[in-house]
Design a protein around this motif. Sequence first.
Motif, PDB file in Angstrom:
ATOM      1  N   GLU A 130       0.826  -1.204   0.000  1.00 50.80           N
ATOM      2  CA  GLU A 130       0.000   0.000   0.000  1.00 50.80           C
ATOM      3  C   GLU A 130       0.867   1.264   0.000  1.00 50.80           C
ATOM      4  OE1 GLU A 130      -3.284   0.025  -0.458  1.00 50.80           O
ATOM      5  OE2 GLU A 130      -2.972  -2.123  -0.730  1.00 50.80           O
ATOM      6  N   VAL A 131       1.967   1.215   0.743  1.00 50.18           N
ATOM      7  CA  VAL A 131       2.889   2.363   0.784  1.00 50.18           C
ATOM      8  C   VAL A 131       3.458   2.632  -0.605  1.00 50.18           C
ATOM      9  CG1 VAL A 131       5.127   3.159   1.653  1.00 50.18           C
ATOM     10  CG2 VAL A 131       3.476   2.132   3.224  1.00 50.18           C
ATOM     11  N   LEU A 132       3.855   1.573  -1.297  1.00 49.30           N
ATOM     12  CA  LEU A 132       4.464   1.725  -2.620  1.00 49.30           C
ATOM     13  C   LEU A 132       3.454   2.216  -3.652  1.00 49.30           C
ATOM     14  CD1 LEU A 132       6.672  -1.507  -2.727  1.00 49.30           C
ATOM     15  CD2 LEU A 132       7.423   0.838  -2.304  1.00 49.30           C
ATOM     16  N   LEU A 133       2.207   1.734  -3.555  1.00 47.86           N
ATOM     17  CA  LEU A 133       1.202   2.117  -4.547  1.00 47.86           C
ATOM     18  C   LEU A 133       0.891   3.612  -4.490  1.00 47.86           C
ATOM     19  CD1 LEU A 133      -1.272  -0.903  -4.381  1.00 47.86           C
ATOM     20  CD2 LEU A 133       0.314  -0.327  -6.218  1.00 47.86           C
ATOM     21  N   SER A 134       1.019   4.225  -3.322  1.00 47.55           N
ATOM     22  CA  SER A 134       0.769   5.670  -3.192  1.00 47.55           C
ATOM     23  C   SER A 134       2.005   6.512  -3.493  1.00 47.55           C
ATOM     24  CB  SER A 134       0.274   5.997  -1.775  1.00 47.55           C
ATOM     25  OG  SER A 134      -0.958   5.378  -1.506  1.00 47.55           O
ATOM     26  N   ALA A 135       3.179   5.886  -3.425  1.00 45.23           N
ATOM     27  CA  ALA A 135       4.426   6.654  -3.469  1.00 45.23           C
ATOM     28  C   ALA A 135       4.625   7.410  -4.773  1.00 45.23           C
ATOM     29  CB  ALA A 135       5.615   5.723  -3.203  1.00 45.23           C
ATOM     30  N   MET A 190      13.814   4.599  -7.857  1.00 50.72           N
ATOM     31  CA  MET A 190      14.091   3.701  -6.733  1.00 50.72           C
ATOM     32  C   MET A 190      12.832   2.959  -6.293  1.00 50.72           C
ATOM     33  SD  MET A 190      16.456   6.475  -4.692  1.00 50.72           S
ATOM     34  CE  MET A 190      16.024   5.839  -3.083  1.00 50.72           C
ATOM     35  N   ILE A 191      11.696   3.667  -6.279  1.00 56.34           N
ATOM     36  CA  ILE A 191      10.425   3.042  -5.910  1.00 56.34           C
ATOM     37  C   ILE A 191      10.082   1.930  -6.896  1.00 56.34           C
ATOM     38  CG2 ILE A 191       7.919   3.426  -5.799  1.00 56.34           C
ATOM     39  CD1 ILE A 191       9.202   4.592  -3.382  1.00 56.34           C
ATOM     40  N   SER A 226      11.198   5.249 -14.066  1.00 55.37           N
ATOM     41  CA  SER A 226      11.060   3.802 -13.865  1.00 55.37           C
ATOM     42  C   SER A 226      12.365   3.021 -13.855  1.00 55.37           C
ATOM     43  CB  SER A 226      10.162   3.219 -14.959  1.00 55.37           C
ATOM     44  OG  SER A 226       8.886   3.817 -14.951  1.00 55.37           O
ATOM     45  N   TYR A 227      13.360   3.456 -14.607  1.00 56.38           N
ATOM     46  CA  TYR A 227      14.639   2.738 -14.697  1.00 56.38           C
ATOM     47  C   TYR A 227      15.779   3.652 -14.268  1.00 56.38           C
ATOM     48  CZ  TYR A 227      12.241  -0.703 -17.693  1.00 56.38           C
ATOM     49  OH  TYR A 227      11.385  -1.647 -18.198  1.00 56.38           O
ATOM     50  N   LEU A 228      16.802   3.045 -13.664  1.00 54.58           N
ATOM     51  CA  LEU A 228      18.034   3.765 -13.368  1.00 54.58           C
ATOM     52  C   LEU A 228      19.020   3.523 -14.508  1.00 54.58           C
ATOM     53  CD1 LEU A 228      16.810   2.674 -10.452  1.00 54.58           C
ATOM     54  CD2 LEU A 228      18.908   3.706  -9.583  1.00 54.58           C
ATOM     55  N   GLY A 229      19.780   4.560 -14.854  1.00 53.98           N
ATOM     56  CA  GLY A 229      20.847   4.387 -15.829  1.00 53.98           C
ATOM     57  C   GLY A 229      20.487   4.695 -17.262  1.00 53.98           C
TER      58      GLY A 229
END
Length: 378
Positions: A155-160, A189-190, A360-363
């Motif tokens: 739930e924390v991630l879905l709101s982040a 990162m999320i 969405s992606y790093l790099g």
Amino acid sequence: MYRRLTKNPNYYNLQGVSHRHLSDHLSDLIENTLNNLESSKCIIIEEDVYLKPSNLGLIASYYYISYTSIERFSTSLSTKTKMKGLLEILASASEYAQLPIRPGEEDQIRKLIHHQRFSFENPKCSDPHVKANALLQAHFSRHTIVGNLAVDQREVLLSAHRLLQAMVDVISSNGWLSLALLAMEMCQMITQGMWERDSMLLQLPHFTKDLAKRCQENPGRAIETVFDLVEMDDEERRELLQMTDSQMLDIARFCNRFPNIDMTYEVLDADDIQPGEDATLLVTLERDLEGRSEVGPVDAPRFPKPKEEGWWLVVGDSSNNQLLAIKRVSLQRRAKVKLVFAVPKDVGKKSLVIYFMCDSYLGCDQEYNFTVDVKEPK
């Protein structure tokens, strides 16, 4: 512009029941709500009658977040905010206030806190915002969370993402360049479940920290990015990774999906830029789809639901940490985007930077310097 409601002096009775008290209560509720929205700087009340949304109000409405969260972002963020502070401000959002603290869970949260990157000053483990912070850090550190805590972490991630995108808009409204870029990195990162300082290769399936370190220490040429890995000879890559055919196929699928985007840009009417005026940067983006017909969802097994990638284009002056223009971009195969920005007021050549940032992606972010030549006014 909306007209403010005022109390109606005429009251009506239905079947002998007075509605005066109900109307008074409703009017007081509306009045209190308007006062709260005004004090949080989400609406502007003119002449005590007319209402209009402020910039903060528009941001809160667009991302569907609480006005108390947007107020907290506005008052807490500053040019001095670093990663730790950004994480604390994110976790303080009102959306996390309802996270349950179950019997016996405080000890679990306390143990979780002790293994995280950023420490807590006198943490109150019964505070849902402390819990949100701990679950976010555990996600970035890839610590295994099970049971009810795993449900709460989801739930924390879905709101982040919504909260962070609102943060980016608040930061951009203040013109803070480095903090906006940091908030965009936190979106990455999320999505991928890793810290910004971790090896970018940890986004790849079957990769461990030991394997990423081995790639970085590869004799002759350090392999640090997805693009480094793609450019290797097949036999050399197979010898380095030492994976099964099935695992190598998973690696190939990820690399084909990883954004490979060609970016070109030009300043329109570059020979006629004068102090204090607006200039336009035309950016052309073209993606190599590697033979695919569409982009598809992000490859992010640690994010709890399918996600489409998004991008920001940013023009900034890194010499004084000033963000000059920003625009959200949704890119499939090809796009042309215009960015309008205010040129410096001083005559002469000015070095600026254009950033192309993924959520969405790093790099895969891109950064280029360009120069505008500000002429004497005609």
